[in-house]
Design a protein around this motif. Structure first.
Motif, PDB file in Angstrom:
ATOM      1  N   ALA A 111      -2.707  27.181   9.919  1.00  0.00           N
ATOM      2  CA  ALA A 111      -3.824  26.234  10.083  1.00  0.00           C
ATOM      3  C   ALA A 111      -4.942  26.554   9.091  1.00  0.00           C
ATOM      4  O   ALA A 111      -5.576  25.648   8.534  1.00  0.00           O
ATOM      5  N   ALA A 112      -5.179  27.846   8.852  1.00  0.00           N
ATOM      6  CA  ALA A 112      -6.196  28.250   7.876  1.00  0.00           C
ATOM      7  C   ALA A 112      -5.791  27.831   6.469  1.00  0.00           C
ATOM      8  O   ALA A 112      -6.629  27.366   5.672  1.00  0.00           O
ATOM      9  N   ALA A 113      -4.514  27.979   6.136  1.00  0.00           N
ATOM     10  CA  ALA A 113      -4.035  27.564   4.818  1.00  0.00           C
ATOM     11  C   ALA A 113      -4.245  26.066   4.621  1.00  0.00           C
ATOM     12  O   ALA A 113      -4.623  25.614   3.528  1.00  0.00           O
ATOM     13  N   ASP A 114      -3.992  25.303   5.675  1.00  0.00           N
ATOM     14  CA  ASP A 114      -4.194  23.853   5.603  1.00  0.00           C
ATOM     15  C   ASP A 114      -5.673  23.535   5.405  1.00  0.00           C
ATOM     16  O   ASP A 114      -6.039  22.683   4.581  1.00  0.00           O
ATOM     17  N   GLU A 115      -6.548  24.215   6.151  1.00  0.00           N
ATOM     18  CA  GLU A 115      -7.985  23.959   6.050  1.00  0.00           C
ATOM     19  C   GLU A 115      -8.545  24.375   4.692  1.00  0.00           C
ATOM     20  O   GLU A 115      -9.511  23.770   4.197  1.00  0.00           O
ATOM     21  N   LEU A 116      -7.948  25.397   4.092  1.00  0.00           N
ATOM     22  CA  LEU A 116      -8.451  25.931   2.823  1.00  0.00           C
ATOM     23  C   LEU A 116      -7.696  25.396   1.605  1.00  0.00           C
ATOM     24  O   LEU A 116      -7.795  25.961   0.518  1.00  0.00           O
ATOM     25  N   LYS A 117      -6.957  24.321   1.776  1.00  0.00           N
ATOM     26  CA  LYS A 117      -6.109  23.824   0.684  1.00  0.00           C
ATOM     27  C   LYS A 117      -6.893  23.342  -0.538  1.00  0.00           C
ATOM     28  O   LYS A 117      -6.355  23.273  -1.645  1.00  0.00           O
ATOM     29  N   SER A 118      -8.164  23.017  -0.354  1.00  0.00           N
ATOM     30  CA  SER A 118      -8.970  22.551  -1.489  1.00  0.00           C
ATOM     31  C   SER A 118      -9.646  23.693  -2.241  1.00  0.00           C
ATOM     32  O   SER A 118     -10.350  23.457  -3.230  1.00  0.00           O
ATOM     33  N   GLU A 119      -9.455  24.935  -1.767  1.00  0.00           N
ATOM     34  CA  GLU A 119     -10.023  26.103  -2.442  1.00  0.00           C
ATOM     35  C   GLU A 119      -9.144  26.442  -3.644  1.00  0.00           C
ATOM     36  O   GLU A 119      -8.014  26.921  -3.486  1.00  0.00           O
ATOM     37  N   PRO A 120      -9.614  26.198  -4.875  1.00  0.00           N
ATOM     38  CA  PRO A 120      -8.720  26.284  -6.046  1.00  0.00           C
ATOM     39  C   PRO A 120      -8.218  27.692  -6.357  1.00  0.00           C
ATOM     40  O   PRO A 120      -7.125  27.841  -6.904  1.00  0.00           O
ATOM     41  N   ARG A 121      -9.015  28.702  -6.032  1.00  0.00           N
ATOM     42  CA  ARG A 121      -8.621  30.069  -6.386  1.00  0.00           C
ATOM     43  C   ARG A 121      -7.649  30.676  -5.392  1.00  0.00           C
ATOM     44  O   ARG A 121      -6.982  31.676  -5.692  1.00  0.00           O
ATOM     45  N   LEU A 122      -7.559  30.116  -4.195  1.00  0.00           N
ATOM     46  CA  LEU A 122      -6.848  30.758  -3.095  1.00  0.00           C
ATOM     47  C   LEU A 122      -5.371  30.374  -3.064  1.00  0.00           C
ATOM     48  O   LEU A 122      -5.012  29.203  -3.235  1.00  0.00           O
ATOM     49  N   HIS A 123      -4.510  31.383  -2.794  1.00  0.00           N
ATOM     50  CA  HIS A 123      -3.090  31.104  -2.627  1.00  0.00           C
ATOM     51  C   HIS A 123      -2.524  32.017  -1.535  1.00  0.00           C
ATOM     52  O   HIS A 123      -2.816  33.212  -1.495  1.00  0.00           O
ATOM     53  N   PHE A 124      -1.715  31.427  -0.652  1.00  0.00           N
ATOM     54  CA  PHE A 124      -1.060  32.173   0.421  1.00  0.00           C
ATOM     55  C   PHE A 124       0.372  32.492   0.001  1.00  0.00           C
ATOM     56  O   PHE A 124       1.120  31.589  -0.408  1.00  0.00           O
ATOM     57  N   LEU A 125       0.753  33.762   0.119  1.00  0.00           N
ATOM     58  CA  LEU A 125       2.086  34.197  -0.275  1.00  0.00           C
ATOM     59  C   LEU A 125       2.772  34.812   0.935  1.00  0.00           C
ATOM     60  O   LEU A 125       2.312  35.816   1.487  1.00  0.00           O
ATOM     61  N   PHE A 126       3.863  34.195   1.373  1.00  0.00           N
ATOM     62  CA  PHE A 126       4.661  34.693   2.493  1.00  0.00           C
ATOM     63  C   PHE A 126       5.942  35.292   1.929  1.00  0.00           C
ATOM     64  O   PHE A 126       6.732  34.588   1.288  1.00  0.00           O
ATOM     65  N   VAL A 127       6.131  36.585   2.186  1.00  0.00           N
ATOM     66  CA  VAL A 127       7.272  37.307   1.621  1.00  0.00           C
ATOM     67  C   VAL A 127       8.069  37.917   2.767  1.00  0.00           C
ATOM     68  O   VAL A 127       7.506  38.593   3.632  1.00  0.00           O
ATOM     69  N   GLY A 128       9.372  37.704   2.776  1.00  0.00           N
ATOM     70  CA  GLY A 128      10.199  38.326   3.806  1.00  0.00           C
ATOM     71  C   GLY A 128      11.243  37.387   4.342  1.00  0.00           C
ATOM     72  O   GLY A 128      11.901  36.651   3.610  1.00  0.00           O
ATOM     73  N   GLY A 129      11.402  37.395   5.670  1.00  0.00           N
ATOM     74  CA  GLY A 129      12.413  36.573   6.322  1.00  0.00           C
ATOM     75  C   GLY A 129      12.201  36.630   7.819  1.00  0.00           C
ATOM     76  O   GLY A 129      11.152  37.037   8.296  1.00  0.00           O
ATOM     77  N   GLY A 130      13.215  36.224   8.558  1.00  0.00           N
ATOM     78  CA  GLY A 130      13.109  36.198  10.007  1.00  0.00           C
ATOM     79  C   GLY A 130      13.176  34.779  10.535  1.00  0.00           C
ATOM     80  O   GLY A 130      13.175  33.793   9.774  1.00  0.00           O
TER      81      GLY A 130
END
Length: 405
Positions: free
Chosen positions: A240-259
């Motif tokens: 939800a935070a990633a969705d809310e912050l989608k217009s922040e140009p410098r920010l990127h969310f990286l999900f690494v792994g599995g499950g």
């Protein structure tokens, strides 16, 4: 001394329990012990990966079990895979020579019961290394009804195996309390966290930039969740935070792994057309320094019902790197304990599960500060959980159990 290690995963699998069990096996061999490992022949996160049924690696005798590899898309698939692992493991264990100590991890669920039953027949000590507690986890996740006939039966089996143990390894004080509530004697419980991979993982500026360039993330402020994506670590607030912050140009969310929840993250990003989310598979050990070093803010997540049932082991590598982290979870939990010990709200941030507003506020605050220098105090705390300290200590516990048996 002959030591048997029993778990679903082992080298060369990259899942956390495989890495820790591999470290332990190598340390046991280094100390002169004869080590046999019984594990699955399929990859934990990708069952299409197959490993040799028999091999000797680094002086370790590895016997691998066939399972159909149905995956995690449905509970019935998991159940069949677990049942086949149990059945084929039983056949292998009965034909192995007597072991002085059997170290049982907890995947698949209740596998320590099988190790205990075989040890009761053949002799030798049993040391469960409780990476997670079942059926407690299944109840907390809503997969089993608390107090139902299945839960009561499984709890009875689990309690029986724990009562036979020479020692039980709990990962934190919350897990130790749960074990005591189940009737395990306090003098049987040894509490030690799973160690950081500090011998293989360090802050690496060059590898950080190379990893960022490889994935088109140069110049970004990276918020990273790395490790197992499971219901025990609810990511709804983060997404939800990633969705809310989608217009922040410098920010990127990286999900690494599995499950089991990894595809949900991918589906969420696709459904909302979020360009600020990237998903990558588990990284091999030789790339782990670059992967973890590439983050500017790490995420550690603990679901409230799972305190004392699972453990946030990813936090130790993060401390070793000295990179800021945001712990999302209950105040009474191991992650919150470590954040309080650091006593640095700009480095060890906290928020509650489901509190999207606070998660967003913490991430925005971190972006404004920008990338932080390596935190020496965090690294000093991380040194308390180093492999060089904790792995030999676990070997001594195993040796003592074998000597008494």
């Amino acid at each position: 001394m002959k030591v048997l290690l029993l778990n679903q995963c082992f080298h060369p699998d990259h899942v956390a329990t495989a890495q820790h069990l591999t470290d332990l096996a190598l340390e046991l061999v280094k100390c002169g012990h004869e080590v046999t490992v019984v594990a699955s022949s399929r990859g934990y996160d990708d069952p299409s990966i197959r490993y040799p049924v028999r091999e000797t690696w680094q002086g370790i005798n590895i016997r691998r079990i066939w399972t159909p590899g149905l995956g995690k898309k449905a509970k019935w698939r998991r159940l069949i895979d677990f049942a086949m692992f149990w059945g084929n493991a039983k056949r292998i264990l009965f034909f192995l020579p007597r072991q002085d100590v059997t170290v049982c991890l907890t995947s698949p669920p209740l596998i320590s019961t099988l190790g205990t039953a075989v040890a009761k027949l053949k002799g030798g000590a049993v040391v469960p290394w409780v990476m997670d507690l079942n059926p407690d986890e299944a109840v907390a996740a809503g997969w089993l009804k608390a107090g139902g006939i299945v839960e009561r039966a499984l709890t009875f089996i689990q309690s029986w195996s724990f009562r036979q143990a020479s020692r039980i390894i709990a990962l934190d004080r919350f897990m130790a309390e749960r074990l005591k509530a189940k009737g395990v004697r306090e003098d049987v419980i040894h509490t030690d966290a799973p160690w950081s991979h500090d011998q293989a993982v360090c802050y690496d500026p060059a590898a950080r930039e190379a990893f960022r360039a490889e994935h088109g993330l140069t110049g970004k402020f990276i918020v990273m969740y790395s490790g197992n994506h499971s219901p025990c670590h609810p990511l709804d607030g983060v997404l939800a935070a990633a969705d809310e912050l989608k217009s922040e140009p410098r920010l990127h969310f990286l999900f690494v792994g599995g499950g089991s929840e990894f595809k949900k993250v991918q589906a969420f990003a696709k459904e909302r057309a979020l360009k600020n989310i990237t998903c990558l598979p588990y990284q091999p050990m030789e790339k782990l320094s670059g992967s973890l070093s590439s983050a500017d803010l790490h995420l550690v997540v603990m679901g409230e019902p799972f305190v004392g049932i699972v453990h946030p082991c990813k936090i130790y590598n993060i401390l070793t790197l000295g990179i800021p982290f945001l712990f999302i979870g209950p105040d009474q939990s191991h992650g919150a304990d470590l954040a309080r010990r650091l006593n640095d709200p700009l480095h060890a941030r906290t928020a509650r599960n489901g509190d999207t507003r606070e998660i967003v506020a913490q991430i925005r605050s971190a972006i404004q500060l920008g990338p932080r220098p390596v935190n020496v105090a965090a690294q000093a705390l991380g040194a308390e959980f180093s492999q060089s300290l904790l792995c030999p200590r676990l070997v001594r516990i195993i040796e003592q159990a074998g000597a008494r048996a």
